[in-house]
Design a protein around this motif. Structure first.
Motif, short mmCIF file in Angstrom:
data_model
loop_
_atom_site.label_atom_id
_atom_site.label_comp_id
_atom_site.label_asym_id
_atom_site.label_seq_id
_atom_site.Cartn_x
_atom_site.Cartn_y
_atom_site.Cartn_z
N SER A 235 -27.63 30.64 -10.57
CA SER A 235 -26.45 30.62 -11.43
C SER A 235 -26.78 31.21 -12.80
CB SER A 235 -25.94 29.18 -11.49
OG SER A 235 -25.33 28.93 -12.72
N GLN B 284 -30.47 26.60 -7.26
CA GLN B 284 -29.05 26.77 -7.59
C GLN B 284 -28.88 27.05 -9.07
OE1 GLN B 284 -26.37 23.90 -6.05
NE2 GLN B 284 -26.73 24.66 -3.97
N ASP C 296 -25.52 34.01 -7.98
CA ASP C 296 -25.04 32.94 -7.10
C ASP C 296 -23.77 33.44 -6.40
OD1 ASP C 296 -23.79 33.05 -9.56
OD2 ASP C 296 -23.38 30.90 -9.65
#
Ligand code: TRP
Length: 332
Positions: free
Chosen positions: A324, A320, A329
């Motif tokens: 990002s 994640q 994302d």
């Protein structure tokens, strides 16, 4: 917070004495103080065994048995299978952009392996790029400590290079990784070759029987000029003395033996039997524990399955942050 360790092995055969002194002992010691993940690197193993996947499949649980036999505790260490965490492969693809071909071709460990495997003329891409995949193994866990043998140092360097490039391009996700190299970081083979290797036919395996260990020790490379007992012998380059230096608890007694051997009057059989006794004493409790664990293979399988589940959660957290940082994302 506990620091994270990521370390592991290719499941291409059972583990041997070189693994034991080079990294397994460190892993057992460190599992109390660190959050330790141990990768069974089946994807990496396929890079030079793509024509023999059964070899890898058959060795996965064998390697887990070796881990448990030496004292790796599945409650303290998380053992998992690389290919069952596809996010590691995803991270490998992003890292590929950060590495130049020439840098991979200059990796000394890869170069040595290419020679060994006859890949010099034509090298499979998977094999050439496995250091990138190994960097992903390590960074997917945001590990900072990697206990490995000395031949793995170029991989750690590559990992830090990738982490640095990632930082410049996308932001701060990964910390610097540090290798922990054991005192004896490269054990030579019983034939006197530089390195003990699973496939080199010069290894003493942790799962070898008493008879086999004896046979191997009796065949060890000593001093080819030391023919009769009364001949002066050479301790340098003599594998039996090399191993005694590492494994003999009575180092003072060993000094006397060395002097006697150098003067002449000490036969190879005597020193070989001494080494055999020491190794057998060290390995027999491991063999016993391995045998006990092997009676319940369903439990071994469960350890890896649960470990892989826990490991994947940790990797998903990292991914994640990676997606990002890279602005990919698209949906969370
Ligand atoms: N290259 C290691 C070996 O050949 C195995 C490995 C794969 C590894 N991924 C790793 C080791 C990550 C340490 C960290 O034994």
């Amino acid at each position: 917070m506990k620091k994270t360790i990521l370390t592991g092995d290719r499941p291409t055969g059972p583990l041997h004495l070189g693994h034991y002194v080079g990294s397994l002992q460190n892993r057992v010691k460190m599992q109390d103080e660190y959050n330790q993940f141990i990768i069974i690197a089946d994807i990496q193993a396929l890079t030079d065994n793509y024509n023999n996947p059964m070899k890898i499949r058959n060795n996965i649980l064998e390697v887990v048995l070796d881990y448990l036999a030496v004292g790796i505790d599945p409650l303290k260490s998380t053992i998992f299978i690389q290919s069952r965490i596809p996010e590691i492969a995803e991270l490998t693809m992003y890292f590929m952009n950060l590495v130049k071909l020439g840098h991979l071709q200059a990796n000394p460990t890869v170069k040595e392996e290419m020679k060994q495997k006859g890949f010099e003329k034509s090298i499979p891409m998977g094999f050439l790029t496995y250091p990138v995949s190994q960097a992903a193994d390590i960074l997917a866990f945001q590990a900072t400590v990697v206990p490995v043998g000395i031949d793995q140092l170029p991989m750690i360097e590559q990992t830090n290079d990738i982490a640095r490039s990632f930082h410049h391009l996308y932001g701060d996700v990964f910390e610097r990784v540090e290798a922990v190299v054991a005192k004896v970081s490269r054990l030579p083979g019983i034939d006197g070759q530089m390195k003990m290797g699973k496939s080199l036919g010069n290894a003493i395996f942790l799962s070898d029987s008493t008879e086999l260990i004896k046979e191997k020790v009796m065949s060890m490379y000593t001093d080819p000029k030391h023919v009769r007992v009364e001949d002066p012998g050479n301790v340098e380059g003599n594998m039996v003395f090399y191993y005694l230096d590492i494994f003999d608890p009575d180092q003072e007694g060993l000094q006397n033996l060395k002097e006697q051997y150098t003067r002449g009057g000490l036969g190879d059989t005597v020193i070989k039997l001494r080494l055999f006794t020491i190794l057998e004493e060290m390995i027999s409790p491991l063999r016993q524990r391995r045998l006990e664990f092997s009676k319940d293979m369903a439990y071994i399988q469960k350890i890896v399955e649960e470990g892989t589940g826990r490991a994947r959660i940790k990797v998903q957290e990292t991914m994640q942050k990676v997606r990002s940082a890279m602005h990919i994302d698209y949906f969370v």
